[in-house]
Scaffold this motif. Structure first.
Motif, PDB file in Angstrom:
ATOM      1  N   LEU A  78       0.851  -1.185   0.000  1.00 20.08           N
ATOM      2  CA  LEU A  78       0.000   0.000   0.000  1.00 20.08           C
ATOM      3  C   LEU A  78       0.885   1.233   0.000  1.00 20.08           C
ATOM      4  O   LEU A  78       1.766   1.391   0.841  1.00 20.08           O
ATOM      5  CB  LEU A  78      -0.915   0.013   1.217  1.00 20.08           C
ATOM      6  CG  LEU A  78      -1.943  -1.119   1.297  1.00 20.08           C
ATOM      7  CD1 LEU A  78      -2.822  -0.933   2.532  1.00 20.08           C
ATOM      8  CD2 LEU A  78      -2.797  -1.166   0.048  1.00 20.08           C
ATOM      9  N   ASP A  79       0.643   2.123  -0.961  1.00 20.80           N
ATOM     10  CA  ASP A  79       1.416   3.348  -1.100  1.00 20.80           C
ATOM     11  C   ASP A  79       1.021   4.322   0.003  1.00 20.80           C
ATOM     12  O   ASP A  79       0.214   4.030   0.874  1.00 20.80           O
ATOM     13  CB  ASP A  79       1.150   3.952  -2.483  1.00 20.80           C
ATOM     14  CG  ASP A  79       2.338   4.729  -3.004  1.00 20.80           C
ATOM     15  OD1 ASP A  79       3.070   5.302  -2.179  1.00 20.80           O
ATOM     16  OD2 ASP A  79       2.533   4.761  -4.235  1.00 20.80           O
ATOM     17  N   GLU A  80       1.590   5.539  -0.049  1.00 18.02           N
ATOM     18  CA  GLU A  80       1.263   6.547   0.937  1.00 18.02           C
ATOM     19  C   GLU A  80      -0.200   6.965   0.808  1.00 18.02           C
ATOM     20  O   GLU A  80      -0.867   6.635  -0.170  1.00 18.02           O
ATOM     21  CB  GLU A  80       2.181   7.750   0.771  1.00 18.02           C
ATOM     22  CG  GLU A  80       2.160   8.332  -0.627  1.00 18.02           C
ATOM     23  CD  GLU A  80       3.317   9.293  -0.852  1.00 18.02           C
ATOM     24  OE1 GLU A  80       3.168  10.450  -0.478  1.00 18.02           O
ATOM     25  OE2 GLU A  80       4.349   8.855  -1.369  1.00 18.02           O
ATOM     26  N   CYS A  81      -0.681   7.712   1.793  1.00 17.11           N
ATOM     27  CA  CYS A  81      -2.095   8.094   1.804  1.00 17.11           C
ATOM     28  C   CYS A  81      -2.469   8.916   0.583  1.00 17.11           C
ATOM     29  O   CYS A  81      -1.625   9.482  -0.088  1.00 17.11           O
ATOM     30  CB  CYS A  81      -2.401   8.904   3.065  1.00 17.11           C
ATOM     31  SG  CYS A  81      -2.613   7.886   4.526  1.00 17.11           S
ATOM     32  N   GLY A  82      -3.772   8.999   0.354  1.00 19.00           N
ATOM     33  CA  GLY A  82      -4.266   9.752  -0.796  1.00 19.00           C
ATOM     34  C   GLY A  82      -4.495   8.858  -1.989  1.00 19.00           C
ATOM     35  O   GLY A  82      -4.639   7.635  -1.873  1.00 19.00           O
ATOM     36  N   THR A  83      -4.509   9.451  -3.164  1.00 19.90           N
ATOM     37  CA  THR A  83      -4.865   8.686  -4.359  1.00 19.90           C
ATOM     38  C   THR A  83      -3.873   7.596  -4.725  1.00 19.90           C
ATOM     39  O   THR A  83      -4.283   6.609  -5.337  1.00 19.90           O
ATOM     40  CB  THR A  83      -5.077   9.620  -5.568  1.00 19.90           C
ATOM     41  OG1 THR A  83      -3.921  10.445  -5.731  1.00 19.90           O
ATOM     42  CG2 THR A  83      -6.292  10.496  -5.365  1.00 19.90           C
ATOM     43  N   PRO A  84      -2.564   7.692  -4.412  1.00 19.61           N
ATOM     44  CA  PRO A  84      -1.711   6.532  -4.728  1.00 19.61           C
ATOM     45  C   PRO A  84      -2.187   5.258  -4.051  1.00 19.61           C
ATOM     46  O   PRO A  84      -2.322   4.208  -4.696  1.00 19.61           O
ATOM     47  CB  PRO A  84      -0.325   6.976  -4.236  1.00 19.61           C
ATOM     48  CG  PRO A  84      -0.356   8.459  -4.323  1.00 19.61           C
ATOM     49  CD  PRO A  84      -1.757   8.838  -3.926  1.00 19.61           C
ATOM     50  N   LEU A  85      -2.469   5.328  -2.743  1.00 24.73           N
ATOM     51  CA  LEU A  85      -2.941   4.152  -2.027  1.00 24.73           C
ATOM     52  C   LEU A  85      -4.311   3.712  -2.543  1.00 24.73           C
ATOM     53  O   LEU A  85      -4.536   2.521  -2.823  1.00 24.73           O
ATOM     54  CB  LEU A  85      -3.014   4.462  -0.534  1.00 24.73           C
ATOM     55  CG  LEU A  85      -3.446   3.319   0.397  1.00 24.73           C
ATOM     56  CD1 LEU A  85      -2.792   3.479   1.763  1.00 24.73           C
ATOM     57  CD2 LEU A  85      -4.959   3.261   0.574  1.00 24.73           C
ATOM     58  N   LEU A  86      -5.220   4.647  -2.685  1.00 21.28           N
ATOM     59  CA  LEU A  86      -6.566   4.290  -3.110  1.00 21.28           C
ATOM     60  C   LEU A  86      -6.581   3.743  -4.534  1.00 21.28           C
ATOM     61  O   LEU A  86      -7.365   2.845  -4.843  1.00 21.28           O
ATOM     62  CB  LEU A  86      -7.485   5.498  -2.987  1.00 21.28           C
ATOM     63  CG  LEU A  86      -7.725   5.988  -1.551  1.00 21.28           C
ATOM     64  CD1 LEU A  86      -8.483   7.302  -1.551  1.00 21.28           C
ATOM     65  CD2 LEU A  86      -8.479   4.941  -0.744  1.00 21.28           C
ATOM     66  N   SER A  87      -5.728   4.254  -5.391  1.00 21.37           N
ATOM     67  CA  SER A  87      -5.642   3.715  -6.748  1.00 21.37           C
ATOM     68  C   SER A  87      -5.176   2.268  -6.725  1.00 21.37           C
ATOM     69  O   SER A  87      -5.667   1.430  -7.487  1.00 21.37           O
ATOM     70  CB  SER A  87      -4.701   4.568  -7.610  1.00 21.37           C
ATOM     71  OG  SER A  87      -5.219   5.860  -7.800  1.00 21.37           O
ATOM     72  N   ASP A  88      -4.212   1.959  -5.833  1.00 21.93           N
ATOM     73  CA  ASP A  88      -3.766   0.570  -5.676  1.00 21.93           C
ATOM     74  C   ASP A  88      -4.926  -0.321  -5.241  1.00 21.93           C
ATOM     75  O   ASP A  88      -5.132  -1.420  -5.789  1.00 21.93           O
ATOM     76  CB  ASP A  88      -2.645   0.488  -4.637  1.00 21.93           C
ATOM     77  CG  ASP A  88      -1.335   1.087  -5.121  1.00 21.93           C
ATOM     78  OD1 ASP A  88      -1.221   1.338  -6.339  1.00 21.93           O
ATOM     79  OD2 ASP A  88      -0.437   1.309  -4.289  1.00 21.93           O
ATOM     80  N   LEU A  89      -5.687   0.130  -4.253  1.00 24.01           N
ATOM     81  CA  LEU A  89      -6.808  -0.670  -3.763  1.00 24.01           C
ATOM     82  C   LEU A  89      -7.882  -0.836  -4.832  1.00 24.01           C
ATOM     83  O   LEU A  89      -8.452  -1.924  -4.995  1.00 24.01           O
ATOM     84  CB  LEU A  89      -7.417  -0.025  -2.521  1.00 24.01           C
ATOM     85  CG  LEU A  89      -6.675  -0.199  -1.201  1.00 24.01           C
ATOM     86  CD1 LEU A  89      -7.414   0.517  -0.089  1.00 24.01           C
ATOM     87  CD2 LEU A  89      -6.493  -1.664  -0.861  1.00 24.01           C
TER      88      LEU A  89
END
Length: 312
Positions: A78-89
């Motif tokens: 899981l990437d850092e908070c924000g859209t990087p993490l949410l895009s991964d999910l």
């Protein structure tokens, strides 16, 4: 036998038709990584908490209709908070969802950035808890969804004939009150199982931003912003600005090559970074940080960020 013939008349007023129509309802399912929000609950070992920066995760289950749809546990990060993490999910959900829920990053006033499904019928597929384990700490991470449900809006179209043989049409709502006729482009017969007539995915927007910095101060790291940054321009007005860019990547599909650039830029210089605009490179990737080197430093940073919204 004698008698008279009389015409046979219907009772009046008479209902000629009573038709059922509806504005189809819809439902959104949402997941959030920001502890307890209206868009979902994330938890660490059962306690609501924000979940960010977990580079060594094993996803163990995603329960849909009571069944784990993961073929086997698998490792991800899981990437850092924000859209990087949410895009991964969102990418994980779209990979494993057998019902094609159409998961994407969305933003709202109540939840900021979160993951949302496309519009679904008011009832149907039961999306449940997503579970992972942090391989480094042993923490159990869970994401419990929330639902926004708008039920079908039902109307009855009543066609009547009065005693003067005049035909009238009126509409009633589900409570039996007379109401104005609904928009004919939004209604279907009650027996029709229609695809929800709402936006199937959030409208995408590119938002312009600009900030001025004076003194020995730093801009935010543009890789850590909640939105996906597409372009950044630095203009040094006075003094000097230290520019640090770091990350890794590969243009050949091989092992990533790390880079760490660190340059001091004098006054009068303008530098720009940006994606090429195709369907693959939607955002800049990697750390990008600007810092004034002295009290006399003065610089402008302007950028565009890729955001999502449900409003036109």
């Amino acid at each position: 036998m004698s008698g008279t013939n009389a015409g046979v008349s219907l009772d009046c007023p008479t209902t000629l038709a009573n038709e059922c129509w509806k504005v189809p309802g819809y439902r959104y399912v949402t997941y959030d990584n920001s502890a307890t929000t209206p868009c979902g609950v994330s938890a660490i070992d059962g306690t609501p908490a924000g979940i960010c920066d977990r580079p060594n995760i094993k996803f163990t289950s995603w329960i849909i209709n009571g069944i784990n749809v993961f073929a086997a546990p698998f490792n991800e990060g899981l990437d850092e908070c924000g859209t990087p993490l949410l895009s991964d999910l969102a990418a994980i959900l779209n990979t494993w969802d057998p019902f094609a829920g159409g998961w994407t990053v969305a933003v709202s006033d109540t939840c900021a950035y979160h993951i949302r499904s496309r519009a679904l019928p008011p009832t149907g597929t039961d999306y449940g808890v997503l579970t992972a384990v942090d391989n480094d700490t042993g923490d159990v991470l869970t994401f419990t969804p929330a639902e926004t449900v708008v039920q079908d809006q039902v109307f009855h179209r009543i066609v009547e004939v009065d005693c003067q043989e005049q035909t009238t049409v009126r509409w009633m709502n589900a409570a039996g009150a007379t109401v104005p006729a609904p928009n004919p482009t939004q209604i279907v017969e009650c027996s029709v199982q229609a695809t929800p007539g709402v936006r199937t995915a959030p409208t995408q927007r590119v938002r312009p931003r600009i900030q001025r910095y004076t003194g020995a101060v730093s801009s935010p790291n543009f890789d850590a912003l909640p939105a996906e940054v597409q372009a950044v321009t630095l203009t040094v007005l006075a003094g000097a600005v230290r520019v640090r860019a770091a990350g890794s990547g590969s243009s050949t599909g091989g092992a990533p090559t790390a880079y760490g650039d660190d340059v001091t830029v004098p006054a009068g210089i303008t530098l720009s970074w940006g994606v090429d605009g195709d369907s693959y490179d939607l955002a800049l990737d990697g750390s990008l940080l600007f810092t004034g080197t002295t009290a006399g430093s003065d610089f402008l940073v302007h950028w565009t960020e890729h955001t999502y919204t449900d409003s036109d």
